[in-house]
Design a protein around this motif. Structure first.
Motif, PDB file in Angstrom:
ATOM      1  N   LEU A  64      38.425   4.299  25.682  1.00  0.00           N
ATOM      2  CA  LEU A  64      38.670   4.820  24.342  1.00  0.00           C
ATOM      3  C   LEU A  64      37.365   4.769  23.565  1.00  0.00           C
ATOM      4  CD1 LEU A  64      40.570   5.731  22.053  1.00  0.00           C
ATOM      5  CD2 LEU A  64      40.997   3.310  21.570  1.00  0.00           C
ATOM      6  N   TYR A  65      36.927   5.921  23.067  1.00  0.00           N
ATOM      7  CA  TYR A  65      35.659   6.019  22.344  1.00  0.00           C
ATOM      8  C   TYR A  65      35.940   6.467  20.907  1.00  0.00           C
ATOM      9  CZ  TYR A  65      33.863   5.977  27.110  1.00  0.00           C
ATOM     10  OH  TYR A  65      33.597   5.639  28.414  1.00  0.00           O
ATOM     11  N   LEU A  66      35.488   5.627  19.954  1.00  0.00           N
ATOM     12  CA  LEU A  66      35.785   5.880  18.544  1.00  0.00           C
ATOM     13  C   LEU A  66      34.538   5.855  17.669  1.00  0.00           C
ATOM     14  CD1 LEU A  66      38.794   3.414  18.276  1.00  0.00           C
ATOM     15  CD2 LEU A  66      38.920   5.859  18.709  1.00  0.00           C
ATOM     16  N   SER A  67      33.368   5.695  18.242  1.00  0.00           N
ATOM     17  CA  SER A  67      32.160   5.433  17.461  1.00  0.00           C
ATOM     18  C   SER A  67      31.830   6.572  16.498  1.00  0.00           C
ATOM     19  CB  SER A  67      30.977   5.196  18.398  1.00  0.00           C
ATOM     20  OG  SER A  67      30.771   6.312  19.232  1.00  0.00           O
ATOM     21  N   ASN A  68      31.113   6.198  15.408  1.00  0.00           N
ATOM     22  CA  ASN A  68      30.681   7.148  14.369  1.00  0.00           C
ATOM     23  C   ASN A  68      31.840   7.995  13.869  1.00  0.00           C
ATOM     24  OD1 ASN A  68      27.957   6.348  14.550  1.00  0.00           O
ATOM     25  ND2 ASN A  68      27.701   7.621  16.355  1.00  0.00           N
ATOM     26  N   ASN A  69      32.867   7.304  13.430  1.00  0.00           N
ATOM     27  CA  ASN A  69      34.111   7.964  13.089  1.00  0.00           C
ATOM     28  C   ASN A  69      34.861   7.117  12.092  1.00  0.00           C
ATOM     29  OD1 ASN A  69      35.965  10.084  13.469  1.00  0.00           O
ATOM     30  ND2 ASN A  69      35.631  10.040  15.654  1.00  0.00           N
ATOM     31  N   PHE A  70      36.040   7.532  11.738  1.00  0.00           N
ATOM     32  CA  PHE A  70      36.975   6.756  10.939  1.00  0.00           C
ATOM     33  C   PHE A  70      36.313   6.158   9.706  1.00  0.00           C
ATOM     34  CE2 PHE A  70      38.817   6.937  15.109  1.00  0.00           C
ATOM     35  CZ  PHE A  70      40.102   7.366  14.800  1.00  0.00           C
ATOM     36  N   SER A  71      36.064   7.023   8.738  1.00  0.00           N
ATOM     37  CA  SER A  71      35.404   6.601   7.512  1.00  0.00           C
ATOM     38  C   SER A  71      36.248   5.618   6.729  1.00  0.00           C
ATOM     39  CB  SER A  71      35.114   7.823   6.641  1.00  0.00           C
ATOM     40  OG  SER A  71      36.315   8.511   6.328  1.00  0.00           O
ATOM     41  N   GLY A  72      37.521   5.492   7.041  1.00  0.00           N
ATOM     42  CA  GLY A  72      38.355   4.569   6.300  1.00  0.00           C
ATOM     43  C   GLY A  72      38.833   3.392   7.102  1.00  0.00           C
ATOM     44  N   MET A  73      39.536   3.614   8.196  1.00  0.00           N
ATOM     45  CA  MET A  73      40.303   2.526   8.755  1.00  0.00           C
ATOM     46  C   MET A  73      40.559   2.692  10.238  1.00  0.00           C
ATOM     47  SD  MET A  73      44.229   1.659   7.801  1.00  0.00           S
ATOM     48  CE  MET A  73      43.831   2.093   6.160  1.00  0.00           C
ATOM     49  N   ILE A  74      40.663   1.532  10.915  1.00  0.00           N
ATOM     50  CA  ILE A  74      41.143   1.480  12.294  1.00  0.00           C
ATOM     51  C   ILE A  74      42.262   0.453  12.324  1.00  0.00           C
ATOM     52  CG2 ILE A  74      40.609   0.871  14.675  1.00  0.00           C
ATOM     53  CD1 ILE A  74      37.804   1.857  14.230  1.00  0.00           C
ATOM     54  N   ASP A  75      43.433   0.860  12.796  1.00  0.00           N
ATOM     55  CA  ASP A  75      44.590  -0.036  12.901  1.00  0.00           C
ATOM     56  C   ASP A  75      45.095  -0.026  14.339  1.00  0.00           C
ATOM     57  OD1 ASP A  75      46.850  -1.506  12.746  1.00  0.00           O
ATOM     58  OD2 ASP A  75      47.819  -0.328  11.199  1.00  0.00           O
ATOM     59  N   LEU A  76      44.797  -1.095  15.066  1.00  0.00           N
ATOM     60  CA  LEU A  76      45.261  -1.251  16.441  1.00  0.00           C
ATOM     61  C   LEU A  76      46.130  -2.501  16.550  1.00  0.00           C
ATOM     62  CD1 LEU A  76      41.960  -0.434  18.357  1.00  0.00           C
ATOM     63  CD2 LEU A  76      43.830   1.108  17.803  1.00  0.00           C
ATOM     64  N   SER A  77      46.813  -2.822  15.475  1.00  0.00           N
ATOM     65  CA  SER A  77      47.596  -4.049  15.441  1.00  0.00           C
ATOM     66  C   SER A  77      48.853  -3.946  16.293  1.00  0.00           C
ATOM     67  CB  SER A  77      47.991  -4.364  13.991  1.00  0.00           C
ATOM     68  OG  SER A  77      48.746  -3.301  13.440  1.00  0.00           O
ATOM     69  N   GLU A  78      49.347  -5.127  16.681  1.00  0.00           N
ATOM     70  CA  GLU A  78      50.611  -5.259  17.407  1.00  0.00           C
ATOM     71  C   GLU A  78      50.654  -4.416  18.669  1.00  0.00           C
ATOM     72  OE1 GLU A  78      54.229  -5.777  15.071  1.00  0.00           O
ATOM     73  OE2 GLU A  78      53.041  -5.425  13.274  1.00  0.00           O
ATOM     74  N   ASN A  79      49.638  -4.560  19.489  1.00  0.00           N
ATOM     75  CA  ASN A  79      49.621  -3.936  20.809  1.00  0.00           C
ATOM     76  C   ASN A  79      49.450  -5.030  21.855  1.00  0.00           C
ATOM     77  OD1 ASN A  79      49.648  -0.850  20.599  1.00  0.00           O
ATOM     78  ND2 ASN A  79      48.226  -1.434  18.979  1.00  0.00           N
ATOM     79  N   CYS A  80      49.023  -4.666  23.018  1.00  0.00           N
ATOM     80  CA  CYS A  80      48.809  -5.638  24.097  1.00  0.00           C
ATOM     81  C   CYS A  80      47.330  -5.692  24.467  1.00  0.00           C
ATOM     82  CB  CYS A  80      49.660  -5.270  25.318  1.00  0.00           C
ATOM     83  SG  CYS A  80      51.434  -5.256  25.005  1.00  0.00           S
ATOM     84  N   LEU A  81      46.470  -5.530  23.478  1.00  0.00           N
ATOM     85  CA  LEU A  81      45.038  -5.574  23.742  1.00  0.00           C
ATOM     86  C   LEU A  81      44.636  -6.984  24.168  1.00  0.00           C
ATOM     87  CD1 LEU A  81      43.710  -3.566  20.673  1.00  0.00           C
ATOM     88  CD2 LEU A  81      44.210  -2.710  22.960  1.00  0.00           C
ATOM     89  N   SER A  82      43.784  -7.070  25.177  1.00  0.00           N
ATOM     90  CA  SER A  82      43.317  -8.360  25.658  1.00  0.00           C
ATOM     91  C   SER A  82      41.824  -8.280  25.921  1.00  0.00           C
ATOM     92  CB  SER A  82      44.077  -8.760  26.925  1.00  0.00           C
ATOM     93  OG  SER A  82      43.873  -7.803  27.953  1.00  0.00           O
ATOM     94  N   GLY A  83      41.250  -9.427  26.294  1.00  0.00           N
ATOM     95  CA  GLY A  83      39.822  -9.473  26.532  1.00  0.00           C
ATOM     96  C   GLY A  83      39.046  -9.653  25.246  1.00  0.00           C
ATOM     97  N   SER A  84      37.750  -9.478  25.329  1.00  0.00           N
ATOM     98  CA  SER A  84      36.903  -9.653  24.151  1.00  0.00           C
ATOM     99  C   SER A  84      36.982  -8.433  23.243  1.00  0.00           C
ATOM    100  CB  SER A  84      35.458  -9.912  24.570  1.00  0.00           C
ATOM    101  OG  SER A  84      34.984  -8.820  25.351  1.00  0.00           O
TER     102      SER A  84
END
Length: 617
Positions: free
Chosen positions: A262-282
Motif C-alpha cells: 500500500l503506497y500513500l506517500s505525498n498524499n492525504f492533505s488532511g487525514m489517514i484513518d487505519l484504526s480498528e484493523n489487523c495491522l501488525s509489525g512496525s
C-alpha cells in the motif's frame, strides 16, 4: 530464416528469445496458412510492414523486443479478419507506428493489444481510434507512448471482459468514469497521467475484482471512496502523489485481507484513518507528509518503538496510537510535533519516565498516556501546557472532513459521549511521588485522571484553581491527609473519585460535593461524614441507613459459625435428594412426569444454545 519459407502448410512458428537479426525474409509473407507468429525478443531490424501485411490468416502476431525501423501503418491489417492478438514494443527510436492515417476500419476483434513504448501516432498523439470498434478485448497496454487527449473510459464501457488496462506514463487528462455495469477488470494501471477529479463513490462496487490498482502521480482529489473495501482480493494499491484528503477508509484494510503493498506517500492533505484493523509489525515509514494533519492507527497490533518518521509531519494535529503493542519510551523528539492538539498513546507497553519534552507541546488539549507501564514522578512542567477546551483544529474545521467522532467528542474516563474534553489521563501506570502543585495552574482543563498509580502525599490545594474541572479521578493511589476544603469552589465538578487511598478527615458536603455518593470515598477508613454513613464523632452512631457493605460487615461480626452452616446445608441437600428418589421409585406417575421434565429441559437448551433439537454429549 529463409528455410522456413518452404513450409507452406506451417500454422505456428515460434522463434522468441533467440538471437536472430537482420531484416525479415520477404518469403515469410507467403506462409498463407500461418496462424501464430512469435518473433519477440530477438534483434530483427528493417521494415516489417510488407511481410506482415501478407499474413492475412494470422491470429496471433507477437513482434515485441526487436529493432524494427521505418513506418508501420496499422491500416495494412484492416483485412486480417482473424487477428486476435497483436504485440509490438519498440526496441529503439527508429520505428514509428501510425493508426490514424489513412482512414480505415478493422475487420478483426482483438483480445490482446499491447503497444508499449512505441512511437505511436507521433503527429497527433491520439489513442488509436480503431479501438472504438473493439468489444472483446481482455488486455490492453498503451503505456509509455506519450498519448494525449481525454482519458478513454469508453474502453472499459465497450469491453466488459477486459481484465488488464495499462495506460501509464502518458499525458491523458480528464476524469475517470466507471462503466454502467459490474466489470471484470483485474489490473488497473493508469499512473503518471494528468487525470483529475474524484474517484467515483461506486469504484469498489463496479470494479470489485481488482487485484492491482496503480493510480499514482495524477491529480485525483477528494476522499477515497468507502466502497474500496469491497475490493476484497486486492494485493497492491498505489494512491501516492495525488491530492486525496479526508480519511482513508478503515474498511479497506478490514476487508482487503490479502493486501501486501500500500503506497500513500505525498498524499492525504488532511487525514489517514487505519484504526480498528489487523495491522501488525512496525509502523510503516509512509506516513511522511508535511500536509498530514490527522493520523489514526488505534486498535491494531502494531509493535516496536514509535518511529522517528512522525517528526517529519510538522503539521500533525492529532496522533492516536492507543491500543496497540508499542514498546520502549515515549520519544524525546515528541516536542517536534509542535502543532499537536490530541495525543493518545494509551493501552500500549510503553515504559520509562514521562519526558519533560511533552511539556513543550503547548497547544495540546487531550493527552492520554493511560494503561502503560510508565513510572517515576509526574513532571511539574505540565503547567506550561494550555489544555484549552477551545483549541482549534485550524482550517480543517472549514472543510468537510470525516473526522472520527471520538476526536471531536472525546471522553477518556467513562467512555460516554460528552462535549470535547480538554484533559490529562495518566491512569493505570506505575507513577510515584507527589502530585505537582503546578497542575493547579491548568485553569482550563476539564478532566484529570491519575487513578491506579502509586502516587503519595496530599491532594494539592492548588486543584481549587481548576475552575473548569468537570472530572477528577484520584482513586487507587496512596494519597493521605484530608480532602482540601478549597475544592468546594469547583462548581462544575461532576465526577469525583478518591476511593481506595489513605485519606482521613471529614468529607466535603457543600456545593457539588453534596451530589457525590459513597462509592466516591470507599476504601478510605479514615474518612467520615453522612455520605458514607460514618460518624466523625467516635462516640456517636449515625441514625442513618447502613450501606450494603456496612450491613455485610456487621452480619459477619455477629459470629456466624460458618462450619455449622456448611454442615446443615449439606444435610438438607442430601435429605431432599433422598426424599425425591423415594417418591420416584414408589409413584410411577410422578416418575414419568419427572423424565418428561428432564427431556423438555434438554430440548429447550439444545434449541436455545445450539440451534438444533439434537444435543450431542
Amino acid at each position: 530464416m529463409v528455410g522456413f519459407c518452404g513450409l507452406k502448410s506451417l500454422v505456428k512458428l515460434g522463434l522468441s528469445n533467440n538471437h536472430f537479426s537482420g531484416p525479415l525474409p520477404q518469403c515469410l509473407g507467403n506462409l498463407s496458412n500461418l496462424r501464430y507468429l512469435d518473433l519477440s525478443s530477438n534483434k530483427f531490424s528493417g521494415n516489417m510492414q510488407s511481410v506482415v501485411s501478407k499474413l492475412t490468416s494470422i491470429k496471433r502476431l507477437l513482434l515485441s523486443g526487436n529493432k524494427f525501423e521505418g513506418l508501420f501503418s496499422f491500416s495494412v491489417l484492416a483485412n486480417h479478419s482473424k487477428l486476435e492478438m497483436f504485440q509490438l514494443s519498440s526496441g529503439g527510436s527508429k520505428l514509428e507506428v501510425e493508426t490514424e492515417n489513412p482512414t480505415w476500419f478493422p475487420t478483426f476483434q482483438l483480445k490482446i493489444f499491447h503497444m508499449s513504448e512505441c512511437h505511436l501516432n507521433v503527429r497527433t498523439r491520439k489513442i488509436p481510434s480503431f479501438l472504438l470498434y473493439q468489444h472483446g478485448m481482455l488486455s490492453i497496454d498503451l503505456s509509455h507512448s506519450k498519448l494525449v487527449g481525454e482519458f478513454p473510459s469508453w474502453i472499459l464501457q465497450n469491453n466488459s471482459r477486459l481484465q488488464v488496462m495499462n495506460l501509464m506514463n502518458n499525458s491523458l487528462r480528464g476524469t475517470f468514469q466507471l462503466p454502467n455495469f459490474n466489470h471484470n477488470l483485474v489490473k488497473l494501471e493508469i499512473s503518471n497521467n494528468n487525470i483529475t477529479g474524484q474517484l467515483p463513490k461506486e469504484f469498489g462496487l463496479v470494479l470489485s475484482n481488482l487485484v492491482y490498482i496503480n493510480i499514482s502521480r495524477n491529480s485525483f482529489h477528494g476522499i477515497v471512496p468507502f466502497s474500496i473495501g469491497e475490493v476484497r482480493g486486492l494485493l497492491l494499491m498505489d494512491l501516492s502523489n495525488n491530492n486525496f484528503s479526508g480519511a482513508l477508509p478503515g474498511s479497506m484494510l478490514g476487508n482487503c485481507t490479502d493486501l501486501n503493498a500500500l503506497y500513500l506517500s505525498n498524499n492525504f492533505s488532511g487525514m489517514i484513518d487505519l484504526s480498528e484493523n489487523c495491522l501488525s509489525g512496525s509502523m510503516p515509514s509512509c506516513f511522511d507528509s508535511s500536509s498530514l494533519r490527522f493520523l489514526f492507527l488505534q486498535k491494531n497490533s502494531l509493535s516496536g518503538s514509535i518511529p522517528y518518521v512522525l517528526p517529519r509531519n510538522p503539521n500533525l494535529m492529532a496522533l492516536d496510537l492507543r491500543d496497540n503493542k508499542f514498546t520502549g519510551n515515549i520519544p524525546s523528539w515528541i516536542n517536534q510535533l509542535s502543532q499537536l492538539r490530541v495525543l493518545s498513546l494509551a493501552g500500549n507497553a510503553l515504559q520509562g519516565h514521562i519526558p519533560n519534552q511533552l511539556c513543550q507541546l503547548r497547544d495540546v488539549h487531550i493527552m492520554d498516556l493511560s494503561r502503560n507501564a510508565l513510572f517515576g514522578s509526574i513532571p511539574s512542567c505540565f503547567n506550561n501546557m494550555s489544555f484549552s477546551k477551545n483549541a482549534s483544529f485550524g482550517d480543517l474545521e472549514d472543510h468537510n472532513f470525516s473526522v472520527p467522532f471520538e476526536v471531536w467528542r472525546y471522553n477518556i474516563y467513562k467512555g460516554d459521549i460528552i462535549n470535547l474534553v480538554a484533559g490529562i489521563d495518566l491512569s493505570c501506570n506505575d507513577l510515584t511521588g507527589h502530585i505537582p502543585q503546578e497542575i493547579g495552574d491548568l485553569h482550563e482543563i476539564l478532566s484529570l485522571n491519575l487513578s491506579h498509580n502509586h502516587l503519595s502525599g496530599f491532594i494539592p490545594v492548588s486543584f481549587s484553581n481548576l475552575k473548569s474541572l468537570e472530572s477528577l479521578d484520584l482513586s487507587y493511589n496512596n494519597l493521605s491527609g484530608e480532602i482540601p476544603n478549597q475544592l468546594v469552589e469547583l462548581n462544575f465538578l461532576e465526577i469525583f473519585d478518591v476511593s481506595y487511598n489513605n485519606l482521613s478527615g471529614k468529607i466535603l458536603d457543600k456545593g457539588q460535593f453534596e451530589t457525590f455518593v459513597e462509592s466516591s470515598y470507599r476504601g478510605n477508613p479514615g474518612l467520615c461524614g453522612p455520605t458514607i454513613y460514618r460518624s466523625c464523632n467516635a462516640s456517636q452512631v449515625l441514625a442513618t441507613p447502613l450501606s450494603n457493605d456496612t450491613k455485610l460487615e456487621e452480619e459477619d461480626g455477629d459470629g456466624i459459625d460458618m462450619v455449622w452452616f456448611y454442615w446443615s446445608f449439606s444435610a438438607s441437600y442430601v435429605t431432599i435428594l433422598f426424599i425425591l428418589i423415594v417418591i420416584l421409585c414408589i409413584n410411577r406417575h410422578w416418575r414419568m412426569y419427572w423424565f418428561y421434565l428432564v427431556d423438555a429441559c434438554i430440548y429447550f437448551i439444545s434449541i436455545r444454545l445450539f440451534g438444533t433439537d439434537c444435543l450431542c454429549v
